[in-house]
Scaffold this motif. Sequence first.
Motif, PDB file in Angstrom:
ATOM      1  N   ASP A 176       0.819  -1.221   0.000  1.00  0.00           N
ATOM      2  CA  ASP A 176       0.000   0.000   0.000  1.00  0.00           C
ATOM      3  C   ASP A 176       0.849   1.265   0.000  1.00  0.00           C
ATOM      4  O   ASP A 176       0.351   2.359   0.245  1.00  0.00           O
ATOM      5  N   LEU A 177       2.138   1.109  -0.294  1.00  0.00           N
ATOM      6  CA  LEU A 177       3.073   2.235  -0.262  1.00  0.00           C
ATOM      7  C   LEU A 177       3.437   2.669  -1.680  1.00  0.00           C
ATOM      8  O   LEU A 177       3.773   1.840  -2.532  1.00  0.00           O
ATOM      9  N   GLU A 178       3.348   3.985  -1.942  1.00  0.00           N
ATOM     10  CA  GLU A 178       3.670   4.539  -3.260  1.00  0.00           C
ATOM     11  C   GLU A 178       4.629   5.717  -3.100  1.00  0.00           C
ATOM     12  O   GLU A 178       4.431   6.576  -2.246  1.00  0.00           O
TER      13      GLU A 178
ATOM     14  N   ARG B 232       6.411  12.841  -3.684  1.00  0.00           N
ATOM     15  CA  ARG B 232       5.310  12.551  -2.769  1.00  0.00           C
ATOM     16  C   ARG B 232       5.291  11.074  -2.417  1.00  0.00           C
ATOM     17  O   ARG B 232       5.625  10.216  -3.243  1.00  0.00           O
ATOM     18  N   VAL B 233       4.894  10.795  -1.178  1.00  0.00           N
ATOM     19  CA  VAL B 233       4.772   9.422  -0.701  1.00  0.00           C
ATOM     20  C   VAL B 233       3.372   9.241  -0.131  1.00  0.00           C
ATOM     21  O   VAL B 233       2.881  10.100   0.603  1.00  0.00           O
TER      22      VAL B 233
ATOM     23  N   ARG C  59       0.620   6.207   1.615  1.00  0.00           N
ATOM     24  CA  ARG C  59       0.397   4.860   2.129  1.00  0.00           C
ATOM     25  C   ARG C  59      -1.088   4.677   2.363  1.00  0.00           C
ATOM     26  O   ARG C  59      -1.699   5.435   3.120  1.00  0.00           O
ATOM     27  N   ALA C  60      -1.641   3.679   1.689  1.00  0.00           N
ATOM     28  CA  ALA C  60      -3.083   3.421   1.755  1.00  0.00           C
ATOM     29  C   ALA C  60      -3.875   4.683   1.424  1.00  0.00           C
ATOM     30  O   ALA C  60      -4.904   4.969   2.042  1.00  0.00           O
ATOM     31  N   GLY C  61      -3.367   5.448   0.453  1.00  0.00           N
ATOM     32  CA  GLY C  61      -4.048   6.663   0.015  1.00  0.00           C
ATOM     33  C   GLY C  61      -3.759   7.886   0.858  1.00  0.00           C
ATOM     34  O   GLY C  61      -4.111   9.002   0.475  1.00  0.00           O
ATOM     35  N   ARG C  62      -3.097   7.695   2.010  1.00  0.00           N
ATOM     36  CA  ARG C  62      -2.797   8.815   2.904  1.00  0.00           C
ATOM     37  C   ARG C  62      -1.436   9.397   2.548  1.00  0.00           C
ATOM     38  O   ARG C  62      -0.453   8.669   2.443  1.00  0.00           O
TER      39      ARG C  62
END
Length: 232
Positions: A135-137, A144-145, A147-150
């Motif tokens: 879930d990490l982008e 930008r980072v 996690r789970a959309g946050r």
Amino acid sequence: MPSVMIVEDEETLSLLLRYNLEAEGFSVENCGRGDEAELLLRENQPDLLLLDWMLPGLSGIELCRRLRAREETARLPIIMLTARGEEAERIRGLATGADDYVVKPFSVPELMARVRAILRRAKPEVVATQLKAGDLELDRETHRVRRAGREIHLGPTEFRLLEFLMTSPGRVFAREQLLDGVWGHDVYVDERTVDVHIGRLRKSLNRGKAKDPIRTVRGAGYAFDDQFSTAR
């Protein structure tokens, strides 16, 4: 940044290649001897090697053969640079293990295109604009980072540290390697600084019972967990 080692004893050409690679966003290390390059490659492996055929100390063709014989460097992308344009010599270079063969004099823009093409095939993670695991982008262009959309706000050092680890999931990096890869060879920072920034990165990434993507290997260093992409 993707890293390239240039092993070329012609100083003018070596500096020209360094200038153009750094302008394209690469981290570059130069070396003018084959035997010295062999030692450097045992300590730190780049993402791609630009290797001249004729070198003092150890020829490029012999260095290429030795690198292919070692498990650690068997898949290292290598572009051979040479003044030998005969078909038999090109075949010999490729048969020894070079991924590509460029004859001097060559077009620098064409060489840059070949470098990018080989990295896209061999190491797509080092040239990709987005890195994803579980879930990490991480977006390299916008810094930008999520996690789970946050959205997660990281300092510049924590961002580079996460990016560096995510490009090689599962690989364990010693603190010294992280200092070289994230802070750079020419910056003196105490190794314990790595622990401080790893702690800050973990605090930003992990909330509640979220799985920690960074694995501590006692006595060795840190790694991005290669099982994290399948974590639930």
